[in-house]
Scaffold this active site. Structure first.
Site, PDB file in Angstrom:
ATOM      1  N   ASN A  57       3.551 -53.879 -44.577  1.00 34.29           N
ATOM      2  CA  ASN A  57       3.829 -54.790 -44.027  1.00 34.29           C
ATOM      3  C   ASN A  57       2.438 -55.387 -44.272  1.00 34.29           C
ATOM      4  OD1 ASN A  57       2.928 -56.418 -42.239  1.00 34.29           O
ATOM      5  ND2 ASN A  57       3.108 -55.148 -40.048  1.00 34.29           N
TER       6      ASN A  57
ATOM      7  N   GLY B  77       4.186 -54.487 -22.638  1.00 37.46           N
ATOM      8  CA  GLY B  77       5.745 -53.785 -21.792  1.00 37.46           C
ATOM      9  C   GLY B  77       6.678 -52.876 -21.533  1.00 37.46           C
TER      10      GLY B  77
ATOM     11  N   HIS C 281       8.543 -62.184 -34.113  1.00 42.29           N
ATOM     12  CA  HIS C 281       8.383 -61.253 -33.953  1.00 42.29           C
ATOM     13  C   HIS C 281      10.807 -61.319 -33.296  1.00 42.29           C
ATOM     14  CE1 HIS C 281       5.545 -62.034 -30.791  1.00 42.29           C
ATOM     15  NE2 HIS C 281       4.610 -60.618 -31.806  1.00 42.29           N
TER      16      HIS C 281
ATOM     17  N   ASN D 133       3.468 -50.073 -22.026  1.00 41.74           N
ATOM     18  CA  ASN D 133       3.323 -49.264 -21.797  1.00 41.74           C
ATOM     19  C   ASN D 133       2.078 -49.486 -19.973  1.00 41.74           C
ATOM     20  OD1 ASN D 133       2.270 -47.271 -23.499  1.00 41.74           O
ATOM     21  ND2 ASN D 133       1.765 -49.276 -24.336  1.00 41.74           N
TER      22      ASN D 133
ATOM     23  N   GLY E 230       0.479 -60.175 -29.153  1.00 43.53           N
ATOM     24  CA  GLY E 230       0.526 -61.977 -29.135  1.00 43.53           C
ATOM     25  C   GLY E 230       2.229 -61.515 -28.005  1.00 43.53           C
TER      26      GLY E 230
ATOM     27  N   ASP F 168      -7.662 -57.521 -23.645  1.00 43.03           N
ATOM     28  CA  ASP F 168      -7.359 -56.411 -23.332  1.00 43.03           C
ATOM     29  C   ASP F 168      -5.724 -56.147 -21.461  1.00 43.03           C
ATOM     30  OD1 ASP F 168      -6.249 -53.362 -22.865  1.00 43.03           O
ATOM     31  OD2 ASP F 168      -6.943 -53.049 -25.041  1.00 43.03           O
ATOM     32  N   PHE F 169      -4.979 -56.041 -21.528  1.00 44.53           N
ATOM     33  CA  PHE F 169      -4.633 -55.419 -19.973  1.00 44.53           C
ATOM     34  C   PHE F 169      -5.390 -54.457 -19.353  1.00 44.53           C
ATOM     35  CE2 PHE F 169      -0.680 -59.327 -19.489  1.00 44.53           C
ATOM     36  CZ  PHE F 169      -1.174 -59.787 -20.762  1.00 44.53           C
TER      37      PHE F 169
ATOM     38  N   ARG G 236      -3.991 -66.182 -27.336  1.00 42.86           N
ATOM     39  CA  ARG G 236      -3.016 -67.617 -27.138  1.00 42.86           C
ATOM     40  C   ARG G 236      -3.124 -68.061 -26.303  1.00 42.86           C
ATOM     41  NH1 ARG G 236       0.846 -64.657 -31.273  1.00 42.86           N
ATOM     42  NH2 ARG G 236      -0.814 -63.664 -32.690  1.00 42.86           N
TER      43      ARG G 236
ATOM     44  N   GLY H 190       3.261 -53.538 -26.367  1.00 43.05           N
ATOM     45  CA  GLY H 190       1.936 -52.397 -26.002  1.00 43.05           C
ATOM     46  C   GLY H 190       1.976 -53.328 -24.393  1.00 43.05           C
TER      47      GLY H 190
ATOM     48  N   ARG I 219       7.296 -56.764 -44.528  1.00 45.94           N
ATOM     49  CA  ARG I 219       7.993 -57.687 -44.047  1.00 45.94           C
ATOM     50  C   ARG I 219       7.413 -58.653 -44.014  1.00 45.94           C
ATOM     51  NH1 ARG I 219       3.848 -59.005 -39.018  1.00 45.94           N
ATOM     52  NH2 ARG I 219       4.871 -60.404 -38.088  1.00 45.94           N
TER      53      ARG I 219
ATOM     54  N   GLU J 200       9.743 -52.188 -35.477  1.00 47.20           N
ATOM     55  CA  GLU J 200      10.126 -52.968 -36.157  1.00 47.20           C
ATOM     56  C   GLU J 200      10.621 -52.413 -38.147  1.00 47.20           C
ATOM     57  OE1 GLU J 200       6.925 -54.732 -33.955  1.00 47.20           O
ATOM     58  OE2 GLU J 200       7.134 -57.159 -34.670  1.00 47.20           O
TER      59      GLU J 200
ATOM     60  N   HIS K 276       8.232 -59.022 -25.388  1.00 47.63           N
ATOM     61  CA  HIS K 276       7.810 -58.807 -26.549  1.00 47.63           C
ATOM     62  C   HIS K 276       6.643 -58.553 -25.725  1.00 47.63           C
ATOM     63  CE1 HIS K 276       6.388 -56.885 -30.586  1.00 47.63           C
ATOM     64  NE2 HIS K 276       5.568 -57.609 -29.752  1.00 47.63           N
TER      65      HIS K 276
HETATM   66  P1  ADP Z   1      -0.211 -56.269 -31.299  1.00 49.09           P
HETATM   67  O1  ADP Z   1       0.768 -57.607 -31.046  1.00 49.09           O
HETATM   68  O2  ADP Z   1      -0.392 -56.173 -32.089  1.00 49.09           O
HETATM   69  O3  ADP Z   1       1.098 -55.819 -32.262  1.00 49.09           O
HETATM   70  P2  ADP Z   1       1.159 -54.073 -29.199  1.00 49.09           P
HETATM   71  O4  ADP Z   1       2.295 -54.507 -29.354  1.00 49.09           O
HETATM   72  O5  ADP Z   1      -0.016 -52.919 -29.913  1.00 49.09           O
HETATM   73  O6  ADP Z   1      -0.092 -55.508 -30.091  1.00 49.09           O
HETATM   74  O7  ADP Z   1      -0.265 -54.887 -28.045  1.00 49.09           O
HETATM   75  C1  ADP Z   1      -1.468 -54.277 -28.049  1.00 49.09           C
HETATM   76  C2  ADP Z   1      -1.879 -54.888 -26.560  1.00 49.09           C
HETATM   77  O8  ADP Z   1      -1.227 -54.047 -25.616  1.00 49.09           O
HETATM   78  C3  ADP Z   1      -3.529 -54.487 -26.073  1.00 49.09           C
HETATM   79  O9  ADP Z   1      -3.882 -54.761 -26.503  1.00 49.09           O
HETATM   80  C4  ADP Z   1      -3.689 -54.129 -24.354  1.00 49.09           C
HETATM   81  O10 ADP Z   1      -3.746 -55.983 -23.562  1.00 49.09           O
HETATM   82  C5  ADP Z   1      -2.102 -53.455 -24.222  1.00 49.09           C
HETATM   83  N1  ADP Z   1      -2.038 -52.273 -23.618  1.00 49.09           N
HETATM   84  C6  ADP Z   1      -1.782 -51.937 -24.673  1.00 49.09           C
HETATM   85  N2  ADP Z   1      -2.137 -49.465 -23.639  1.00 49.09           N
HETATM   86  C7  ADP Z   1      -1.965 -50.544 -22.419  1.00 49.09           C
HETATM   87  C8  ADP Z   1      -1.490 -49.430 -21.688  1.00 49.09           C
HETATM   88  N3  ADP Z   1      -1.460 -48.677 -21.190  1.00 49.09           N
HETATM   89  N4  ADP Z   1      -2.125 -50.809 -20.288  1.00 49.09           N
HETATM   90  C9  ADP Z   1      -2.240 -51.966 -20.223  1.00 49.09           C
HETATM   91  N5  ADP Z   1      -2.089 -52.591 -21.503  1.00 49.09           N
HETATM   92  C10 ADP Z   1      -2.000 -51.718 -22.718  1.00 49.09           C
END
Ligand code: ADP
Length: 395
Positions: free
Chosen positions: A7, A330, A179, A332, A209, A280-281, A238, A328, A89, A382, A205
């Site tokens: 990728n 979804g 995606h 976690n 993003g 970041d969530f 975004r 990320g 990819r 993926e 997803h």
């Molecule tokens: P990408 O789109 O770059 O592949 P990811 O699917 O890895 O991103 O998602 C990254 C995001 O997931 C982080 O910015 C954060 O917002 C969220 N995230 C990751 N781990 C956690 C967690 N334990 N709790 C809440 N949010 C999380």
């Protein structure tokens, strides 16, 4: 059979070597800061290793990856000939490919012609192919796996916009969706889990993003990202969907060019722009818990928008059998999953809060008692989709 999955981004290159017998990655890693000072390779094979080395271009990066894979101390194979094929990819298939294809000169030409549709990503993705062609043994088969291809099954009513038809015909302006490999992977997993090939599934997803797809009988019938990955739900930075007139208004107010405005919508917006704190969530949840109202608002806007898409796609498909969370957020963020599903009881979606809070490896079935709709958390993969398509095409 061993498949190398690549990728390639503009200054990064991620890889996995996947053994198709077990479908497990036997090595993975990434090169960062390609073409910039301070470039390095992080590799995990027999052992973990960080290699700081100059990487003026992707060719040098691929060479370092291959050296790492055959290294006696931390590599996993004894020679490059053990790599049967490479899966790349590629972000955009345009309307030219509806599935993965073996890379040929003609395929490369077509991919180049679609650069206009993904000006930042497509050239970077192609450098991965060129670098492998130069560095790997002649004749190593390669496959292009497109982010957009899974959505090629959308009907016209879902992908043609309400603008003059000539804009679609002449300039290829339409919904493509992104995606795709992730939505495809998790929906295939869900179909297996449900034992129902005809299931109507909404896949969320949610990562940096985010996109949400409607999948009917294994086929994507609609998806929230559209012409570019800027559309759909608000994301980390975004904006997601907006009234298009806002662009002109913002340009006037902030003295932006259109490019500057699009950059503002891509990089300064989303939950980061609303909260003024973070994309970041985890930071947003902390902020909201500490009483930061804009963090709470950013989370509310996100979950409200996701919930509306779930409802819209259930309406579009005439029902829903399964709701899937991945990526990320979804995978976690139990709180966000709960918030998205919280007002969906009317259409039969109920989450079991204890199951939602637990962590399991593989699929977490978080369906609540009496829920008519299965609710699943499925870790996305993926790379495995890319490896499977590559293995199937090179036989
Ligand atoms: P990408 O789109 O770059 O592949 P990811 O699917 O890895 O991103 O998602 C990254 C995001 O997931 C982080 O910015 C954060 O917002 C969220 N995230 C990751 N781990 C956690 C967690 N334990 N709790 C809440 N949010 C999380």
């Amino acid at each position: 059979m061993k498949i190398l999955v690549i990728n390639a981004g503009s200054s990064s290159l991620k890889y996995q070597l996947i053994d198709m017998e077990t479908e497990q990655a036997i090595a993975k890693g990434g090169c960062e800061r390609i073409g910039l000072p301070g470039s390095f390779l992080k590799h995990k094979g027999k052992a973990e290793k960080q290699i700081d080395a100059d990487m003026p271009d992707h060719k040098v990066a691929i060479k370092l990856v291959l050296d790492a894979l055959v290294n006696p101390e931390y590599g996993v194979i004894s020679s490059m000939s053990e790599i049967n094929a490479v899966g790349h990819r590629i972000v955009h298939s345009g309307e030219d490919f509806d599935k993965s294809v073996v890379v040929t000169d003609e395929v490369i030409e077509i991919c180049k012609n679609n650069t206009e549709l993904a000006p930042l990503h497509q050239p970077a993705n192609l450098t991965g192919i060129f670098a492998c062609q130069e560095v790997m043994p002649k004749g190593t088969p390669m496959v292009a796996v497109f982010d957009t291809a899974f959505h090629s099954t959308m009907p016209q009513k879902a992908y043609v916009f309400g603008i003059p038809y000539e804009a679609y015909k002449n300039f290829k302006i339409r919904r493509y969706g992104f995606h795709g490999s992730s939505h495809r992977f998790v929906s295939e997993e869900a179909i297996k889990y449900l034992g129902n090939e005809n299931a109507k599934i909404v896949t969320c997803h949610l990562g940096n993003g985010s996109s949400i797809s409607a999948i009917d009988g294994g086929k994507s019938v609609d998806t929230s990202m559209s012409f570019t990955p800027l559309g759909g739900v608000p994301m980390g930075t975004r904006s997601g969907d907006l009234d298009p007139a806002i662009v002109e208004f913002l340009c006037k107010k902030l003295n932006f060019t259109v490019e500057e405005c699009v950059n503002y919508l891509n990089k300064k917006s989303g939950v980061s722009g609303v909260s003024g704190v973070s994309s970041d969530f985890r930071d947003l949840a902390k902020g909201a818990a500490e009483g930061n109202e804009r963090c709470a608002l950013a989370l509310d806007i996100f979950t409200y928008s996701c919930r509306k898409y779930v409802g819209a796609y259930a309406a579009a498909m005439g029902g829903i059998d399964c709701l899937v969370f991945t990526a990320g957020i979804g995978e976690n963020d139990a709180q966000t999953r709960l918030a998205i599903a919280s007002n969906l009881e009317f259409m039969g979606v109920k989450i079991d809060e204890a199951k939602n809070a637990r962590r399991v490896s593989g699929i977490n079935d978080i369906t609540g008692e009496g829920s008519r709709v299965k609710v699943l958390v499925i870790p996305t993969n993926e790379e495995l989709i890319i490896a499977r398509d590559t293995a199937n095409l090179v036989g």
